[in-house]
Design a protein around this motif. Structure first.
Motif, PDB file in Angstrom:
ATOM      1  N   ARG A  37       0.854  -1.179   0.000  1.00 14.04           N
ATOM      2  CA  ARG A  37       0.000   0.000   0.000  1.00 14.04           C
ATOM      3  C   ARG A  37       0.890   1.230   0.000  1.00 14.04           C
ATOM      4  N   ASN A  38       0.293   2.382  -0.151  1.00 13.73           N
ATOM      5  CA  ASN A  38       1.066   3.606  -0.288  1.00 13.73           C
ATOM      6  C   ASN A  38       0.499   4.698   0.610  1.00 13.73           C
ATOM      7  N   VAL A  39       1.347   5.596   1.032  1.00 13.17           N
ATOM      8  CA  VAL A  39       0.920   6.744   1.823  1.00 13.17           C
ATOM      9  C   VAL A  39       1.546   8.007   1.237  1.00 13.17           C
ATOM     10  N   THR A  40       0.876   9.104   1.483  1.00 11.84           N
ATOM     11  CA  THR A  40       1.417  10.419   1.135  1.00 11.84           C
ATOM     12  C   THR A  40       1.794  11.118   2.416  1.00 11.84           C
ATOM     13  N   ARG A  41       3.079  11.431   2.545  1.00 12.39           N
ATOM     14  CA  ARG A  41       3.561  12.169   3.718  1.00 12.39           C
ATOM     15  C   ARG A  41       3.230  13.638   3.533  1.00 12.39           C
ATOM     16  N   GLU A  42       2.701  14.267   4.590  1.00 10.66           N
ATOM     17  CA  GLU A  42       2.270  15.658   4.497  1.00 10.66           C
ATOM     18  C   GLU A  42       3.247  16.618   5.173  1.00 10.66           C
ATOM     19  N   GLY A  43       4.383  16.110   5.611  1.00  7.83           N
ATOM     20  CA  GLY A  43       5.403  16.948   6.229  1.00  7.83           C
ATOM     21  C   GLY A  43       6.753  16.285   6.115  1.00  7.83           C
ATOM     22  N   LYS A  44       7.797  17.010   6.451  1.00  8.72           N
ATOM     23  CA  LYS A  44       9.153  16.484   6.327  1.00  8.72           C
ATOM     24  C   LYS A  44       9.718  15.963   7.642  1.00  8.72           C
ATOM     25  N   ALA A  45       9.103  16.319   8.773  1.00  8.79           N
ATOM     26  CA  ALA A  45       9.579  15.847  10.063  1.00  8.79           C
ATOM     27  C   ALA A  45       9.267  14.363  10.217  1.00  8.79           C
ATOM     28  N   LEU A  46       9.998  13.692  11.119  1.00  7.85           N
ATOM     29  CA  LEU A  46       9.759  12.275  11.366  1.00  7.85           C
ATOM     30  C   LEU A  46       8.316  12.040  11.783  1.00  7.85           C
ATOM     31  N   MET A  47       7.821  12.852  12.732  1.00 12.04           N
ATOM     32  CA  MET A  47       6.434  12.749  13.165  1.00 12.04           C
ATOM     33  C   MET A  47       5.634  13.796  12.412  1.00 12.04           C
TER      34      MET A  47
END
Length: 405
Positions: A306-316
């Protein structure tokens, strides 16, 4: 790659008939009605196999139960408290019973308290489809203001805590209740359903268990059960943390390649393996998924694609479930790495040369929006994902691709 499909049993809104029409080759299921720590009896296992073997009209489905997901590890085992030794003995007995039934692959996880964490189970996208999402601000609002966990404020940047306070203040009681329910949703179909007070009790007990100790408990667990699995010809595979960063002050021990290398080396048996979940691991930009498959593929016994889109650059950071080919993971490169591993296995004449995979999660589209299946497990959204993955597999395996023509 053996194409499988997760099924939650007869109450699942996606039926065996539906899965057959999706063209799957086998099923992934579990006995969610059996309390964690109890033995999976031969009778209960056999009943699930019968459930899978027939369509609604009684015609044979031709499908089999290929992968167990999950044979859950109790909180007592993770914390090494209470009845943990009895639970390990029961786990071993369940492994024997599963092998007697002809099942060889068993997925599990070692995440404390919650199996996965999302703040929105039906986040609306611009297309009108919905998906699951983790919103960092919402989660901070839950942790600080609803759960009221001691020390929660210190675990978030000041900018996040400020936004979380504003977000919480703007919520009515219904919105706060929905957010709390979403966060503690846990494993769909599970026998246990946590309340906020249950979560607080577990968090208090984990407060004295640092990451290093939880990792040692995982190794202790595997030192007990992996030799049994090896003797029985079973393949155990640990699912990564979801999401793969610390939450609620809890330790995380299966979030990175280094985490997996440590555990594979600590209990160095072929039966001690990996569930490579591209969605969970893909939340971290520093996880090189095709590279992990190349380097650790010998011990990968099960694949969640499956795939996700990260909405930020920080680890959390916030993230949401993307279309299978639409997120931050290069799915073509990952499947190419899987096919390379399978070629190596065929050359070595390994019986497990075809690695079971399933289209993990999916966006709710079309009739999914009215079916109300388990969050993350729609019929059409997963069918779309499987079709996309199948297309990549077919193209990369074609003689033209292999010839470079």
């Amino acid at each position: 790659m053996r194409q499988t499909w997760r099924w939650f049993g007869p109450k699942d809104q996606v039926s065996v008939d539906d899965m057959l029409q999706a063209g799957v080759e086998g099923l992934v299921s579990a006995l969610h009605h059996i309390p964690t720590g109890a033995v999976w009896t031969p009778e209960a296992i056999s009943q699930r196999q019968r459930d899978i073997a027939f369509m609604r009209d009684g015609a044979p489905s031709g499908l089999s139960w290929d992968v167990v997901e999950s044979l859950p590890v109790s909180e007592d085992i993770k914390k090494q408290r209470g009845a943990w030794r009895a639970h390990i003995a029961n786990y071993k007995r369940s492994l024997h019973n599963l092998r007697d039934a002809g099942i060889e692959v068993v997925c599990y996880n070692f995440m404390p308290v919650l199996d996965w964490t999302r703040t929105d189970l039906a986040y609306r996208l611009s297309s009108g489809a919905t998906c699951m999402r983790f919103d960092l601000i919402d989660f901070a609002a839950f942790d600080i203001h609803i759960l009221q966990r001691r020390g929660a404020v210190e675990d978030f940047p000041d900018t996040v805590t400020g936004q979380a306070a504003d977000r919480f203040a703007a919520m009515n009681d219904a919105a706060r209740t929905t957010l709390a329910r979403n966060v503690v949703f846990g494993l769909p179909g599970a026998a246990e359903h946590f309340t906020l007070e249950d979560v607080r009790v577990h968090l208090a007990e984990y407060a004295v268990i640092p990451e290093q100790q939880l990792r040692a408990h995982l190794v202790d667990f595997l030192s007990e059960v992996a030799p049994v699995a090896q003797e029985l010809g079973l393949r155990l595979c640990c699912h990564p943390d979801d999401p793969p960063f610390p939450l609620l002050g809890l330790p995380r021990v299966m979030s990175t390649e280094a985490d997996y290398v440590h555990v594979m080396e600590a209990v160095d048996l072929p039966a001690n393996g990996i569930t490579l979940c591209s969605g969970s691991l893909g939340v971290r930009a520093d996880n090189d998924l095709p590279g992990m498959m190349d380097r650790l593929g010998d011990r990968v016994h099960f694949l969640h694609l499956r795939n996700v889109t990260r909405e930020g650059k920080a680890l959390m950071s916030s993230f949401h479930e993307a279309a299978h080919l639409g997120g931050d993971t290069d799915m073509v490169a990952l499947i190419a790495a899987v096919l390379r591993q399978e070629a190596k296995r065929r050359a070595a004449r390994r019986a497990d040369h075809s690695i079971p995979m399933r289209p993990d999660h999916g966006q709710d589209i079309l009739d999914d929006l009215h079916r109300r299946a388990q969050p993350g497990y729609p019929a059409i959204g997963r069918l779309k994902g499987l079709a996309e993955l199948r297309g990549i597999m077919t193209a990369l395996s074609h003689p033209i691709a292999n010839a470079g023509g």
